[in-house]
Design an enzyme around this catalytic site. Structure first.
Site, PDB file in Angstrom:
ATOM      1  N   GLU A  62       0.819  -1.209   0.000  1.00 63.40           N
ATOM      2  CA  GLU A  62       0.000   0.000   0.000  1.00 63.40           C
ATOM      3  C   GLU A  62       0.857   1.265   0.000  1.00 63.40           C
ATOM      4  OE1 GLU A  62      -3.069   0.364  -0.380  1.00 63.40           O
ATOM      5  OE2 GLU A  62      -3.900   2.013   0.791  1.00 63.40           O
ATOM      6  N   ASP A  63       1.905   1.268   0.816  1.00 63.27           N
ATOM      7  CA  ASP A  63       2.618   2.524   1.087  1.00 63.27           C
ATOM      8  C   ASP A  63       4.001   2.642   0.455  1.00 63.27           C
ATOM      9  OD1 ASP A  63       0.459   3.102   2.651  1.00 63.27           O
ATOM     10  OD2 ASP A  63       1.429   2.607   4.556  1.00 63.27           O
TER      11      ASP A  63
END
Ligand code: MN
Length: 738
Positions: A80-81
């Protein structure tokens, strides 16, 4: 040593403690990989980001999950990051780890908006369904727990949002998976932001009494421990004040102050085996006064989430009530860690592939044992989740719809409203146009494009859609919108099928045949039948098969009637039940022996009502006419011999009788207001009057004829009684054939 490295070391030690032969290098590589990927990112607290995955991994290790799960926890925010990819993680740590990380990421991306309870339940189910692997849910719960623990750094709005979501989704799921310890912490941390005042109030009050609580706990603990030692039972005894949210719920649900909360304390006695549990119970009841009706044996009958313990509430010498929970160590593990306890046990049993179908066996059992109504539904869908026949999708507004697996945008459209389906001209999934037969997956956001000028559904849709709801609504559309067309196509199909079966259309059109046929195919008119065939509600094939059956039956009946020449003595009483087996009843409330659904008419001469002994006469044009047995026209002595077999047994049906017309005659001394009194009496008796006529005789007498409707003989008799009571009336009789 570097504090972060120190945290890593603590994690490694923890995992090693329950993982014999731990591949520490693999764990360390995962840590350095995550650390590098998150390099330069900070948490809201100002700490390096890696602190979070490390903490989540530690909670995961605390649950005793396998190494893959711990590694996935370290990597859970990478997709996600950071710039990592599924492929990279798969290559470095294996596909199972990559799949876990992917699963957690999917759940992270899901947006929850608080909804009514039904919607929440769907969200919980979708959450479970999307996870596929139960470990994904466990890791995600650990992730949420750490986020809740560090929620103070978030904006107030975010705090509320996340807390609500935790209370509505995460805590109930933790509960259902039997993970009490996590559930409590999730609830307490959420409450802190959802009702800070209420939370503080309880916390302050509890804090103010800490000294008292501690003393009380210590006293009871040592008394129980002492007794256990005397009895030679090896045990661990400890007390606690119940968690804040459970006190909060009791206070608010029962409108009570903290002082009035019945059991604030819970003590636990943990022993080695089940028989000792019951021994301990005996001791506790011997030491303290049990509160009536508060003993619960969750060992014999485990809770839906597999929780087992003996519960009892007792009152000590101080007069303070407290609960004692007695359980074995194994039950304790299950109570604290639920589903996760499964992995704890498994670790010792040599390692086989985790997360496979057999591993769900335990989860399945757990869920199958959840018998509450809503839990039952949950079980059904969760079982499905694992081996899936349901799919959960979002509307653009965030409503969750549950559809059968394999569902298409057509199913979705009709699940909203038939008008939406009927005016659909296309669909978008996650913002992209898709074909009608696109197969929806969990979490898809589906948008239906509609137009006023839509042509309506096409017949192909019936083959594309998966839900009955859509199918029914599409058929309804064809039924309504295309009636003329349906009748035409239906008629053509029916006629060709009839031709095929070698039945002439004319043979079913006869006046005495058609009603039977229609009843058999269950339609009011032939047109309705054709229309139904046209829109696909039934098939010509089925309809003609029924027509054929009915024609055969009618033929047989005719032959039988022709053969039977037996004279039926009318005095023989027969019950409706004895006829029911062989006859269908008609709407007249009369069943006729040997004839189904024949036309029944009540003779005008004697106007029988239910309860009267009756007999039937097969007339030439009117089916069967029903007479009272005492009607002169039915007198056996006067019957013509050549008509003997026209007299048949008939009987009244016992239920759903219509009202029957009948006639009575009153003889009275004529006086003013006589007719009015009769009318009043009839109205008081609540019978429907069809006609009333009065005639004065020469001798000062009067004759009043009344035609009225009654349900049965009983009602008629009570009316006659009433009429008798009218002043100057001297005779009331039923009219009989003259
Ligand atoms: Mn996270």
């Amino acid at each position: 040593m570097d504090p972060i490295l120190e945290k890593y070391q603590a994690l490694e030690d923890r995992v090693r403690a329950y993982t014999p032969g731990l591949d520490a290098q693999r764990l360390y590589t995962a840590f350095t990989y995550a650390d590098a990927a998150h390099h330069g990112q900070l948490r809201k607290s100002g700490e390096p980001y890696i602190i979070h995955p490390l903490a989540v991994a530690e909670i995961v290790a605390d649950l005793g999950l396998d190494l893959d799960s711990v590694i996935a926890a370290l990597l859970h925010d990478c997709l996600e990051d950071t710039s990592s990819t599924h492929e990279e993680i798969s290559k470095k740590f294996g596909e199972p780890v990559a799949a876990l990380v992917e699963g957690v990421t999917k759940l992270t991306k899901m947006q929850y908006v608080s909804k009514e309870e039904e919607q929440m339940e769907n969200l919980r189910k979708m959450f479970m369904a999307m996870a596929q692997d139960i470990r994904v849910i466990l890791i995600k719960i650990c992730d949420r727990l750490h986020n809740m623990r560090t929620m103070e750094y978030q904006s107030p709005r975010k705090q509320r949002e996340k807390s609500l979501e935790t209370m509505e989704i995460y805590a109930p799921i933790a509960h259902r998976l039997g993970m009490q310890k996590l559930k409590w912490e999730l609830e307490d941390t959420s409450l802190r932001y959802l009702d800070p005042v209420g939370y503080k109030e309880i916390q302050n009050e509890l804090a103010a009494r800490t000294a008292v609580h501690e003393e009380f706990k210590a006293t009871i603990e040592s008394r129980i421990a002492q007794r256990m030692a005397q009895e030679g039972i090896r045990s661990k005894v400890y007390g606690r004040v119940k968690h804040v949210y459970s006190i909060y719920r009791k206070m608010y649900a029962q409108q009570k102050t903290l002082d009035e909360i019945f059991d604030l304390y819970a003590f636990r006695v943990i022993v080695d085996d089940i028989s000792e549990c019951y021994n301990v119970l005996g001791c506790i009841h011997d030491m303290f006064k049990p509160v009536l009706g508060r003993f619960k044996d969750y060992i014999g009958t485990p809770k839906p989430n597999m929780y087992q313990s003996l519960h009892t509430t007792v009152i000590g010498s101080e007069g303070i009530p407290f609960e004692v929970q007695i359980r074995t160590w194994e039950m304790h593990q299950t109570a604290e860690y639920g589903v996760a306890a499964h992995w704890k046990y498994k670790q010792g049993m040599g390692n086989k592939q985790l997360g496979t179908e057999q591993d769900f066996e335990w989860v399945r059992k757990l869920l199958e044992s959840q018998q509450d109504t809503d839990a039952e539904e949950f079980v059904r869908t969760l079982k499905v989740d694992m081996f899936s026949d349901e799919v959960f999708v979002f509307s653009p507004k965030g409503d969750v719809k549950s559809l059968p697996s394999g569902a298409t945008p057509i199913d979705f459209a009709y699940s909203i409203h038939s008008a939406v389906g009927n005016s659909m001209v296309g669909a978008k999934v996650n913002g992209r146009m898709v074909p009608y037969d696109y197969e929806l997956s969990n979490g898809d956001i589906v948008e239906v494009l509609t137009s006023k000028n839509a042509k309506g559904p096409s017949r192909d849709w019936l083959n594309i859609c998966k839900s009955n709801e859509a199918r029914i609504k599409i058929r309804q559309w064809f039924k309504k919108e295309r009636r003329e067309e349906n009748i035409a196509t239906g008629r053509a199909a029916f006629e060709s099928e009839m031709k095929h079966a070698k039945i002439a259309m004319s043979s079913i059109m006869a006046e005495d045949v058609l009603p039977h046929i229609l009843r058999k195919v269950r339609f009011g008119t032939l047109e309705e039948l054709f229309a139904a065939i046209g829109y696909g509600g039934t098939t010509a094939n089925k309809a003609v098969a029924r027509v054929k059956d009915e024609l055969l039956r009618l033929n047989r009946l005719q032959e039988n009637n022709a053969k039977s020449g037996d004279f039926i003595h009318p005095a023989t009483t027969i019950s409706a039940d004895s006829l029911r087996g062989s006859n269908k009843h008609s709407d007249s409330g009369i069943i006729v022996e040997g004839l189904g659904n024949c036309m029944v008419k009540f003779s005008k001469c004697c106007t029988p009502v239910p309860g009267d002994p009756v007999v039937g006469f097969i007339t030439r044009g009117y089916g069967v006419s029903v007479h009272r047995l005492d009607c002169p026209n039915a007198d056996p002595a006067k019957r013509k011999p050549e008509e003997a077999d026209r007299w048949v047994h008939v009987a009244w049906l016992e239920e759903n009788l219509p009202a029957y017309k009948t006639a009575v005659e009153l003889y009275a001394k004529d006086r003013d207001g006589l007719a009015l009194d009769v009318a009043m009496a009839l109205s008081a008796a609540k019978v429907k009057v069809n006609a009333l006529s009065a005639r004065s005789g020469a001798d000062g007498d009067a004759l009043i004829n009344v035609v009225l409707e009654v349900k049965n003989r009983e009602e008629l008799n009570s009316v006659i009684n009433r009429l008798h009571q009218i002043q100057s009336v001297y005779q009331v009789t039923r009219s009989s054939g003259k």
